[in-house]
Structures are given as C-alpha cells and as structure tokens.
Design a protein around this motif. Structure first.
Motif: not given
Length: 674
Positions: A626-639
């Motif tokens: 598991p890693i920290d991976w940002e989300v843009a809003g609540d709908t799509f994965a950031a890069v």
C-alpha cells in the motif's frame, strides 16, 4: 489550410511556417500530377478481404456476438429514439435521415445479424435499406434532404454505404439494386464536388470513407464508370483535410492538444476523425500509386501510439488527442473505428504491426468500455479508473463530467449506435486471401469457421478450435479440394512458438513478415499451434509500469459498488450505472514478482460473458504494498507517484485481463520487495 503556427522544443515558429509552405507547394505539385497523368487503374492491396458471412465466429467469440445481440445493440431498434422503428416510419428520426445515427446503426447491425443468423435483425436492416433506396430522388440523392430545402452534406451517407456493401456481400441478389443506386449517387456527388458543394467540416475530414466505397465499385462493379469513379476519389482528397501533412512528425502533436494551436483544420486532431483518417493515405495510394502515401500512413500510425497510446492497445482522445496520462479518456467510437482502420491498413500495406495492434485493442479496450452483458457502455474509458460517476472535478477538458458513466448514452449518443460494428467487423476481417486468391491467411487469432473457394475452384473449409486469447493453443482443421498454401499470423509477442502438422513432432514457427506458411495437401490437414508468451513490462509516465502477457493487458480489478442512476422508460434493462470503489486500489507493485496463472476452464468452455469481473481463466499475481496516492476530488486518480514509500506490509494482489475490469488500475508505481 490555415497558417497557424505550432511551436515545440525542436521547431521555432518561422521554421514551422516555412515547413507548412513547402508542404503546401508540394501538395499542389502532387495534385497537378494526379489530375494530369494519373497511373492507370487502382494499385493492388497486399491482401483481399472475404465477403461477409464467409468467416463465422465459433466458441467464445460467437458467444460475444450473442451477448451483444441480447444486449443494447440488438434491442435499441425497439426503443432508442434515434433509431427506433416507431420513429423512422414517419420519417422523423435519424434512422431514415442518414445524418449519422441511422447510418451507424445500419453499418454495425448488418454484420451482427449475418454472423449470428438473427432473422429479426436481418429484417430490420432490410427494411432500412429498402426505405433509403425507395426514397432516392431523381438527382440521385439519398437522405432526409429529399423534397426539402435542407442543405445537402455528403458525410452522413458513408456508414450507410459501408452497410449496403456488406448486404450485397451477404446477399448477392441485392447487387443490381444497390450498385445502381450507388452509381446514381456518385454521379451527383461528383458534380457537387466540382461545384464546391456537399462539404462541411466533418465531410472534409472523413472523405476517405467515401473513397473506399468508390474503390469497391471500381474493383467489383465499375459499370464502365472507371474515369468518373477515379475523378471523384481525387476530388474528395483534394477538397478534404490533408492527412499526409497531419501525420508528418514536425506537425504531429506530442502531448495533449487542448493548449496547442492546430496548423490544420481543428477536427483533424479529433479522436474519432483521427481513427477514421488512418485509412486516408492507404486509400489515396490506390489511385496515386505513390509509396510515399503508404510511408506516411505507417509513420502516422506509429506517432499516434507513441505520443497518445495506451497499454490497452488504443490511444487517448477525450474528444481531442489527450497525451499519455492515465486519467485521460478514450471514446468508444474511437475504439471501433481504429479497429476497422487497422484492418484496412493491414490489407493494403501488409505490415503485421497493424494486425497486432487491432488484436490487442479488440481483446482489451473494446470489452473494457462495456458492461459484461453489453447493456451499458461508456463514452470515455480511463486507463486508471477508480470510479464511473458524475465527476467532480472533471479530467476531460472537452467532454462532460458524465462521460465515464456506464449507460445508454452518457455524454453523446454516437457510441450507442456505432459500437456494434466492433466485434463483427473484427470477425469478418479475421481471414484474408493473397492477391492471387490462391492462399488463405488467418490474421486475427481466435475460434472461427471459414468456407470459401480459392482460385482454380479450390473449395476450402477451416475450423479453428481455441480459447485464445485465454489459451496459448489453437487447433486448426483444414479441408481442401486442392493443395494450397495456408498462412497464419504469429503475433510479435509470441515466445518459442511451435507448430505440429498431422500429428508430427512440433517444430518452431518461422514467420516471414509475421506469417507462418503451411503447405496444405488435398484432403484434411490438422495444424496445432502453441503460442506461449512471456510477461512483459511497458514503461509509462512518472516511472509507472503496465503489465502484459500475449495480447492481454492486465490490471488490478477494483472492488466496486453499483448504483442505478436512471433506467429507460421503455426498456428497463437500458440503465445508467454508477460504480464506486469499495476497496483499496493504492498499490505499488514489484515487477520482478509477477507470476502468470493459467487454467483450463471446467468443461473446456469459457464463462459467458467472459469479459466481466473474476471470470477470465488467466491471471497474474504480484507482490504489492500500500502507498499514498492522491485522488483528484473523489472521482479520479492523480498521476501515479514516482518511487513511493510503502505505508504498510507487502501483500499479494491479482491482476486480471483489462477487458474484464470496469474499475481498475492499469498503470502502477513500482517498489522493490525485500
């Protein structure tokens, strides 16, 4: 062409402007040469297609068409307002108008109805054909503009023409009626083009489709009109968008285009137009005989996937070309049009890279953008897709926030009526012949049956028994009246493939230009191919990776919830679905730990539908953390994060064929397991 300037890291504005001027002058010179002393006749293709119905799907491929027929594609004629019979009888819908929807539906449902032998669909498309031809006016025009003051534009008829050709192939008794109507229309179109009429932005960019129709007439039913047909081809090219320049490396966009000025008409960078435009230069080559047309087509294909390609085989364009980022979208219309264009490119040029790409698109990108039962479809799919819902914020600069919902017509309706051509046209292009028609070539691997007559009256039947791409083995039985050479494509991803003929010991395959030749004697020949592949890793942006084995791309299938957003009042099975992740998806993987798992399905049959969560018999496992991976809003994965730190203990995760996933991660950050 507009003289807008594109600037990149290697070309300044003056250099680009000069290049455009040189290109423009060269096109004038080429135009003069073509209009002056054109070579006689049309250049031959590398391969010839077979008439619709010659190739039939078997096994799981036949089941895919049954699922499609039982789904949205097979039922939209009954209720969907753009193509429903209740609307078109009164002349009120696009079904009779040929503006777009009716033509698209007709083009896709003809091969579907023939290949599954569905009498209801066959009756529907026959009624459509009869209605359109019965209403052709005295000038030759086909469409809703008859007896109206509506402007007449050519484009909306092109998919209808493709459909009519397929009907003639499947039922030669229709030949005289269809060919006569087409020639009458061509005569009118030629006059319109010389008068500068019938063209708007869409017709100017999709001219190649009409050229292909004209070439079918020239090849099979010229009726003494060869000069008129060729002249019309030339007029379409020189009044249309300049694909030979669009595909030049100095002008081709190397990133998402929303902030780039296009030196050509803006619709050339539109994703679906680009998919259709891939056919333009091979079509042009047939009347120019210029090798440069084929070279430009091949280079343009490579540039498109280099700068906008996806591990699923397709490229990104959420309306316009969208670069390499995993959150950007790919339109369903684009998927099926690229499949069709790739088949045409292979048949004209003969380079196996086109066939490899089409097979990868078909077995990954196409099923990924439809629910397993094919009752709901997306407008846009994403490589990393953690939700399918009304998006806030929206990652698509030119499409709406509803674009990745699975439904009846999210964002735009075109994909609802156009997507049915995907599977059946893939099947109908799975075999071709050599130009002399002495040899049969198996192009797209999968289960089929073929019955045809080659040159010299050589009657040949072929059955291919396989679960490919969910198996590495294909067993082909060939029965022939006379001896001939049979060719089978060996994909570029095969590692240590073998072939055994009539029970003899297996030998290594030895393809030339992607094809392995088999000398078939009169009588029955049995060929067993074993085509194993290694797991391969594709480098993606931000240090992420994608996982492949054979034609299949593998992704992490995210656990999801499902919510019905709306249902059609007339057809409750046509629903809009929201999917949301219910489990963790933020993982990095260690590529060194990837392990393939293949199993033979119980009873030797794949589940139906095979492209749904947890159903394919092939998987790949990986050690992940598991890693920290940002989300843009609540709908799509950031890069994907580069070189992320693990936030928990390593674990094993399972990757599934991409086409079976509806929420997914297909491009992963990496780490090293200790």
């Amino acid at each position: 062409m507009p003289l807008a300037v594109v600037q990149d890291s290697t070309n300044g504005p003056l250099t680009m402007l000069w290049g455009l001027l040189v290109s423009f002058l060269a096109s004038l010179t080429a135009r003069s040469a073509v209009n002056g002393q054109s070579p006689t006749g049309l250049a031959p293709k590398a391969f010839l297609s077979l008439p619709l119905g010659t190739i039939k799907p078997a096994g799981w491929l036949h089941d895919q068409l049954i699922v499609q027929t039982n789904g949205l594609a097979g039922h939209e004629h009954e209720f969907y307002h753009y193509v429903s019979q209740s609307d078109w009888i009164g002349g009120n819908s696009y079904y009779s108008s040929l503006e777009e929807a009716g033509s698209y539906w007709f083009n896709g449902m003809i091969p579907t109805g023939v290949l599954v032998n569905d009498p209801t669909i066959q009756t529907q498309v026959q009624q459509f054909l009869d209605y359109v031809l019965d209403h052709q006016d005295s000038t030759g025009w086909l469409g809703p503009e008859v007896n109206t003051t509506k402007p007449r534009y050519l484009w909306g008829r092109y998919p209808f023409f493709f459909g009519a050709i397929q009907m003639v192939e499947a039922n030669p008794a229709l030949t005289d009626r269809v060919v006569t109507a087409l020639h009458k229309f061509v005569s009118l179109a030629n006059t319109m083009l010389h008068d500068g009429e019938g063209l708007e932005d869409w017709a100017k960019t999709r001219w190649e489709d009409f050229v292909m129709v004209l070439q079918w007439l020239y090849d099979f039913h010229p009726n003494g009109q060869e000069d008129l047909l060729v002249d019309t081809m030339k007029m379409l090219k020189w009044s249309g968008d300049p694909w030979e320049d669009v595909f030049k490396e100095e002008y081709f966009p190397k990133s998402a285009v929303e902030n780039l000025p296009n030196p050509f008409p803006v619709l050339t960078w539109h994703g679906v137009n680009m998919a259709e435009g891939l056919k333009a230069l091979p079509a042009t080559y047939r009347f120019t005989h210029n090798q440069s047309d084929l070279d430009a087509a091949s280079k343009g294909w490579d540039l498109l996937f280099q700068y906008h390609g996806r591990p699923s085989g397709i490229y990104a364009a959420d309306e316009y070309l969208a670069g390499l980022e995993a959150d950007r979208g790919t339109e369903l219309c684009l998927v099926v049009e690229t499949m069709f264009s790739g088949s045409y490119l292979y048949q004209v040029i003969g380079d196996p890279k086109f066939a490899d790409r089409v097979e990868r698109i078909t077995y990954n990108a196409l099923p990924a953008t439809l629910t397993g039962d094919m009752w709901s479809r997306q407008y846009l799919q994403q490589q990393n897709q953690i939700a399918a819902k009304n998006m806030t914020p929206n990652p698509f600069p030119n499409d709406g926030p509803y674009s990745n919902v699975f439904g009846l017509e999210p964002n735009y309706p075109c994909c609802t009526v156009n997507h049915p051509q995907g599977w059946p046209k893939f099947i109908s292009n799975a075999f071709v012949t050599t130009p002399d028609q002495k040899s049969l070539v198996h192009v797209y691997l999968g289960p089929y049956s073929v019955n045809t007559t080659l040159a010299g009256g050589n009657k040949v039947s072929v059955t291919v028994d396989t679960l490919y791409p969910f198996s590495d083995t294909l067993t082909t039985t060939i029965t022939a009246k006379n001896a001939f050479t049979y060719h089978v494509r060996i994909p570029s991803w095969v590692s240590k493939g073998t072939i055994a003929i009539n029970g003899a010991a297996p030998k290594s395959v030895s393809p030339k230009n992607g094809l392995h030749a088999v000398s078939v004697k009169a009588g029955t020949t049995k060929v067993v191919l074993d085509l194993p592949s290694d797991i391969t890793i594709e480098s993606r942006p931000h240090g992420s990776v994608a996982v492949h084995r054979g034609p299949l791309h593998y992704a992490y299938d995210i656990a999801r919830s499902q919510k019905v957003l709306t249902a059609n009042a007339q057809e409750p099975r046509a629903v809009d679905l929201e999917f949301d992740a219910t489990g963790r998806w933020q993982y990095a993987i260690d590529p060194d730990t990837l392990t393939f798992h293949g199993s033979t399905p119980s009873g030797g049959n794949l589940p139906s539908p095979v492209f749904d969560s947890g159903l394919p018999p092939f998987t790949i496992t990986a050690t992940a953390c598991p890693i920290d991976w940002e989300v843009a809003g609540d709908t799509f994965a950031a890069v994907p994060p580069t070189n992320p730190a693990c936030t928990g203990e390593a674990t094993n995760i399972t990757l599934w064929p991409f086409g079976a996933t509806k929420l997914r991660i297909g491009e992963f950050p990496t780490f090293k397991a200790t």
